[in-house]
Design a protein around this motif. Structure first.
Motif, PDB file in Angstrom:
ATOM      1  N   ILE A 177     -40.737  50.402  24.800  1.00 53.85           N
ATOM      2  CA  ILE A 177     -41.962  50.989  24.248  1.00 53.85           C
ATOM      3  C   ILE A 177     -42.306  52.262  25.000  1.00 53.85           C
ATOM      4  O   ILE A 177     -42.147  52.343  26.228  1.00 53.85           O
ATOM      5  CB  ILE A 177     -43.147  49.984  24.294  1.00 53.85           C
ATOM      6  CG1 ILE A 177     -44.397  50.667  23.727  1.00 53.85           C
ATOM      7  CG2 ILE A 177     -43.403  49.477  25.705  1.00 53.85           C
ATOM      8  CD1 ILE A 177     -45.523  49.730  23.394  1.00 53.85           C
ATOM      9  N   THR A 178     -42.743  53.257  24.249  1.00 58.19           N
ATOM     10  CA  THR A 178     -43.326  54.441  24.902  1.00 58.19           C
ATOM     11  C   THR A 178     -44.767  54.537  24.448  1.00 58.19           C
ATOM     12  O   THR A 178     -45.112  54.141  23.331  1.00 58.19           O
ATOM     13  CB  THR A 178     -42.619  55.736  24.491  1.00 58.19           C
ATOM     14  OG1 THR A 178     -42.582  55.810  23.081  1.00 58.19           O
ATOM     15  CG2 THR A 178     -41.232  55.831  25.051  1.00 58.19           C
ATOM     16  N   GLY A 179     -45.591  55.058  25.301  1.00 58.97           N
ATOM     17  CA  GLY A 179     -46.996  55.214  24.926  1.00 58.97           C
ATOM     18  C   GLY A 179     -47.840  55.438  26.145  1.00 58.97           C
ATOM     19  O   GLY A 179     -47.315  55.597  27.253  1.00 58.97           O
ATOM     20  N   ASN A 180     -49.136  55.462  25.920  1.00 53.31           N
ATOM     21  CA  ASN A 180     -50.015  55.597  27.079  1.00 53.31           C
ATOM     22  C   ASN A 180     -50.228  54.232  27.722  1.00 53.31           C
ATOM     23  O   ASN A 180     -49.824  53.208  27.162  1.00 53.31           O
ATOM     24  CB  ASN A 180     -51.326  56.281  26.709  1.00 53.31           C
ATOM     25  CG  ASN A 180     -52.094  55.505  25.663  1.00 53.31           C
ATOM     26  OD1 ASN A 180     -51.937  54.284  25.556  1.00 53.31           O
ATOM     27  ND2 ASN A 180     -52.902  56.194  24.894  1.00 53.31           N
ATOM     28  N   SER A 181     -50.883  54.214  28.854  1.00 53.12           N
ATOM     29  CA  SER A 181     -50.998  52.964  29.623  1.00 53.12           C
ATOM     30  C   SER A 181     -51.666  51.858  28.833  1.00 53.12           C
ATOM     31  O   SER A 181     -51.271  50.690  28.924  1.00 53.12           O
ATOM     32  CB  SER A 181     -51.812  53.206  30.903  1.00 53.12           C
ATOM     33  OG  SER A 181     -51.453  54.389  31.489  1.00 53.12           O
ATOM     34  N   THR A 182     -52.668  52.193  28.033  1.00 57.95           N
ATOM     35  CA  THR A 182     -53.424  51.178  27.305  1.00 57.95           C
ATOM     36  C   THR A 182     -52.513  50.438  26.324  1.00 57.95           C
ATOM     37  O   THR A 182     -52.508  49.212  26.253  1.00 57.95           O
ATOM     38  CB  THR A 182     -54.566  51.842  26.505  1.00 57.95           C
ATOM     39  OG1 THR A 182     -55.069  52.916  27.284  1.00 57.95           O
ATOM     40  CG2 THR A 182     -55.646  50.861  26.173  1.00 57.95           C
ATOM     41  N   LYS A 183     -51.737  51.239  25.584  1.00 60.59           N
ATOM     42  CA  LYS A 183     -50.844  50.656  24.577  1.00 60.59           C
ATOM     43  C   LYS A 183     -49.787  49.783  25.271  1.00 60.59           C
ATOM     44  O   LYS A 183     -49.517  48.658  24.846  1.00 60.59           O
ATOM     45  CB  LYS A 183     -50.181  51.795  23.807  1.00 60.59           C
ATOM     46  CG  LYS A 183     -49.197  51.345  22.758  1.00 60.59           C
ATOM     47  CD  LYS A 183     -48.650  52.561  22.002  1.00 60.59           C
ATOM     48  CE  LYS A 183     -47.467  52.158  21.120  1.00 60.59           C
ATOM     49  NZ  LYS A 183     -46.827  53.336  20.529  1.00 60.59           N
ATOM     50  N   VAL A 184     -49.237  50.285  26.338  1.00 57.95           N
ATOM     51  CA  VAL A 184     -48.189  49.555  27.036  1.00 57.95           C
ATOM     52  C   VAL A 184     -48.736  48.237  27.590  1.00 57.95           C
ATOM     53  O   VAL A 184     -48.110  47.186  27.463  1.00 57.95           O
ATOM     54  CB  VAL A 184     -47.602  50.423  28.174  1.00 57.95           C
ATOM     55  CG1 VAL A 184     -46.711  49.587  29.069  1.00 57.95           C
ATOM     56  CG2 VAL A 184     -46.836  51.603  27.605  1.00 57.95           C
ATOM     57  N   ARG A 185     -49.945  48.312  28.135  1.00 56.67           N
ATOM     58  CA  ARG A 185     -50.541  47.117  28.718  1.00 56.67           C
ATOM     59  C   ARG A 185     -50.813  46.071  27.638  1.00 56.67           C
ATOM     60  O   ARG A 185     -50.579  44.869  27.822  1.00 56.67           O
ATOM     61  CB  ARG A 185     -51.832  47.469  29.468  1.00 56.67           C
ATOM     62  CG  ARG A 185     -52.115  46.518  30.636  1.00 56.67           C
ATOM     63  CD  ARG A 185     -53.343  46.942  31.434  1.00 56.67           C
ATOM     64  NE  ARG A 185     -53.277  48.320  31.881  1.00 56.67           N
ATOM     65  CZ  ARG A 185     -54.159  49.254  31.547  1.00 56.67           C
ATOM     66  NH1 ARG A 185     -55.176  48.978  30.754  1.00 56.67           N
ATOM     67  NH2 ARG A 185     -54.030  50.481  32.001  1.00 56.67           N
TER      68      ARG A 185
END
Lengths: 160, 569
Positions: free
Chosen positions: A124-132
């Motif tokens: 997954i790539t994304g910002n921290s919120t999405k990854v979390r």
């Protein structure tokens, strides 16, 4: 407060050690770190995420500027950047669990990049919120291994 | 085109940088370099320990303003330099240290006498290089001297593997230097300078705080001119001593932990501090939250990281002290020409009162040898024209308090790092740099024993320094703290009669003079100054004499401990 600092440095041996050394001896903890060459191979970009007070950040930037190999420093404004990290998650997953995992992965627009008999790997790539969020949803299946890059960020183009 | 070795190229480049003297010590990995040096007219002073080489290069740099150069071999040679490099870093002294390194193929294998010296010194150098190709040498050496001597000066280390010094290179090989990340700001922002001039003119109680930056940028004359026009009292840091003549009535000498009471009270009462080339070290400010409670601060410094680091600043000006002060003087003159000369009669009267009311004191009637008395006599008998090097501790503070420094580059003292053992090798370097001057090391019996082997360096090279040893048989400054704050429990600070210093210096071929009576002090100093050899005068001073005044650690500088005994003396 999390601050994202983008540092352009000469692409030379020992530069990263100098920068990380500076952080540790001035008492700052680096939350995340990403390094790679820029479009100019002689110059690398180091993206750092640091938790510190405003005054301390100002001092650390000034101290960074004193390193001879540091060319430019930008503190990025979190409200006006695109930030990304890349995470690989190896999950314990037999055939019964796979459909549910696939569903979650699709919703997050993540990818399955490896499948084995008892496990699979999600990218997954994304910002921290999405990854979390994804991490939380996948955790019940049993995370065998999780590998993440440091955060990278780029300021958005001007809007006028 | 003729080929030369890397070692010969190093010497050639050092010559091009104008290097006249190197302080160093050979070893396995620098044999080719020393072989090339053998054919050169660059003078080399062989020290007895590499730390001495770094301190000597430092002392040389402080008195000449040129970049000091030292050489050591790999491993222990290099690590022995570290204290001297750290010392130069803390006091912003231009220095280039060259170390040998194991051959390229051996790096990282824990080879014999291998140390990761660039890794070790990174936190205490302005920059460092590990040269991996002989063709990098000319560029690296040129860059090193530029970085060391410009902007905020500091030490640069060049680590050179053995096989790089034996590789061949075209003798005219050159590469332009390339420092894209190094652009020190020299000229101060004129708008801020104008604001500063206005603020100074409006101030009722201004004080100038002058530091080592004035000396390294050569701004003393401009400072004197500015003070003459603006009539503002001047306080110096330890490293700023000599930047403004202490015999001037506007000089308040040094502030801080052992500063003058009048300087500390002036800071406390001032409404404006014009700080130039200083970094508000904790030894000056005392308890930071109560430092100069009424003052706004104009801070001029070439290093932006110093501005706002310790104290809140009203007007920051980044730039070279000399250039900024020149602009500031001009702007101030313009301003008062239009708006009139500010009336500061009350403030100047107050300053005069403080100076008269709280002079530095010691018991002049004592029959014992008081260290302050020795320093005053040294000042008198040298006409204040000597270069004074100090060790670290009580001797250093007494020297700072009782010798009147009137010229820049006449005090050579380890300020930031507080390195015991600095004074003797630094005096050697200072005397090499200024052979025309009387160079005196004001020493303590603790400090000098850390480096006493350098007496040999001085004597064998006929570097005729004079060592005035204030011998109290104690590690005096620590003993003083133990007396004040640890119930006189003198843990590990008593070193009474551990060595006969007169015999020690004589063993090296110098001259020793023992002074045990007050009446002998003056004669001994005169005699020492007249002898054409290294002389050590061993003054048996009052053993438990303290340095007063003293600001206790953690206290504001307005609260000073003073000797009750001294009331009314």
């Amino acid at each position: 407060m999390g601050h994202i600092i983008s540092v352009l440095v000469e692409n030379k041996a020992g530069v990263l050690a100098k920068i990380s050394g500076l952080f540790s001896r001035r008492g700052f903890n680096i939350e995340s770190l990403a390094v790679g060459p820029t479009d100019d191979e002689k110059i690398s970009r180091i993206t750092l995420e640091v938790n510190a007070e405003e005054h301390s950040i100002e001092q650390i930037i000034k101290q960074l500027y004193k390193l001879i190999n540091v060319i430019k420093i930008q503190e990025l404004n979190p409200s006006n950047i695109v930030e990304r990290e890349l995470v690989l998650i190896k999950l314990s997953a037999d055939s019964k669990a796979r459909p549910e995992i696939l569903e979650i992965v699709n919703v997050f627009r993540a990818n399955i990049v490896d499948v084995a008999r008892k496990s699979l790997m999600v990218e997954i790539t994304g910002n921290s919120t999405k990854v979390r969020a994804l991490e939380d949803l996948l955790r019940p299946f049993g995370i065998l291994e999780l590998v993440r890059t440091g955060k990278i960020a780029c300021s958005r183009g001007s809007k006028d | 085109m003729a080929k030369i070795t890397g070692a010969q190229m190093i010497i050639k480049c050092l010559k091009e940088e104008g290097v006249e003297v190197i302080f160093g010590y050979p070893g396995g990995k620098v044999i080719p370099l020393y072989d090339a040096l053998f054919d050169s007219d660059i003078k080399h002073i062989l020290v007895r320990h590499e730390q001495g080489a770094a301190h000597a290069a430092d002392g040389y740099a402080r008195v000449t303003g040129k970049t000091g150069v030292c050489i050591a071999t790999s491993g222990p040679g290099a690590t022995n330099l570290v204290t001297g490099i750290a010392n130069a870093y803390m006091d912003s002294i231009p220095m280039v240290a060259i170390t040998g390194q194991v051959s390229r193929a051996q790096i990282g294998t824990d080879a014999f006498q291998e140390a990761d010296i660039t890794g070790i010194v990174a936190p205490v150098t302005k920059h460092d290089y590990l040269v991996k190709d002989v063709r990098e040498l000319p560029k690296v050496i040129k860059e090193a001297f530029k970085v060391a001597s410009t902007g905020r000066p500091g030490p640069v280390l060049i680590d050179i593997p053995l096989d790089v010094t034996t590789d061949l290179i075209d003798e005219n090989f050159k590469v332009e230097i390339n420092l894209p990340g190094y652009k020190p700001t020299i000229k101060g922002n004129l708008k801020q300078v104008k604001q500063a001039a206005k603020r100074i003119a409006e101030s009722k109680k201004p004080v100038i705080f002058a530091g080592g930056g004035i000396i390294s940028s050569g701004a003393s004359d401009v400072l004197k001119k500015f003070v003459k026009i603006a009539k503002i009292p001047v306080i110096t840091s330890l490293l700023g001593m000599g930047s403004f003549p202490e015999d001037n009535q506007l000089s308040l000498s040094m502030a801080g932990m052992h500063g003058t009471k009048y300087a500390n009270l002036t800071f406390t009462e001032a409404d404006l501090i014009v700080a130039i080339g200083v970094r508000f070290d904790d030894r000056v400010t005392g308890k930071l939250s109560e430092f100069a409670p009424n003052a706004e601060i104009i801070h001029i410094d070439i290093d932006p990281a110093e501005i706002g680091k310790n104290v809140k600043v009203l007007i920051p000006i980044v730039g070279d002290a000399k250039i900024v002060l020149t602009d500031l003087k001009n702007e101030y003159e313009n301003y008062i020409e239009k708006k009139g000369i500010p009336d500061r009669k009350d403030w100047l009267t107050r300053i005069k009162y403080l100076k008269n009311a709280y002079p530095l004191k010691y018991d002049r009637n004592s029959s014992k040898i008081k260290p302050a008395y020795v320093i005053e006599k040294i000042y008198e008998l040298t006409g204040g024209d000597a270069i004074i090097c100090t060790e670290v501790g009580q001797n250093q503070m007494w020297a700072a308090q009782f010798y009147k420094f009137t010229q820049p580059r006449t005090l050579v003292s380890s300020g930031g790092l507080g390195t015991m053992g600095f004074g003797l090798p630094a005096a050697i370097g200072a005397k090499i740099g200024r052979p025309d001057k009387t160079v005196i090391d004001i020493a303590g019996d603790g400090s000098i024993q850390m480096v006493s082997q350098e007496l040999s360096t001085a004597v064998t090279n006929k570097i005729n320094i004079k060592i005035m040893l204030l011998n109290n048989g104690y590690l005096g400054m620590v003993r003083q703290w133990q007396e004040f704050f640890f119930k006189r429990r003198y843990s590990q600070t008593c070193i009474h009669n551990c060595v006969d210093f007169v015999k020690l210096v004589e063993a090296y071929g110098g001259v020793g003079i023992s002074v045990k009576k007050k009446e002998e002090v003056e004669g001994a100093i005169k005699e020492a100054l007249g002898i054409n050899n290294v002389v050590l005068v061993d003054f048996w001073i009052d053993k438990e004499e303290n340095v007063y005044p003293m600001v206790a650690p953690g206290s504001p500088i307005s609260e000073m401990l003073e000797s009750e005994m001294l009331e009314g003396v």
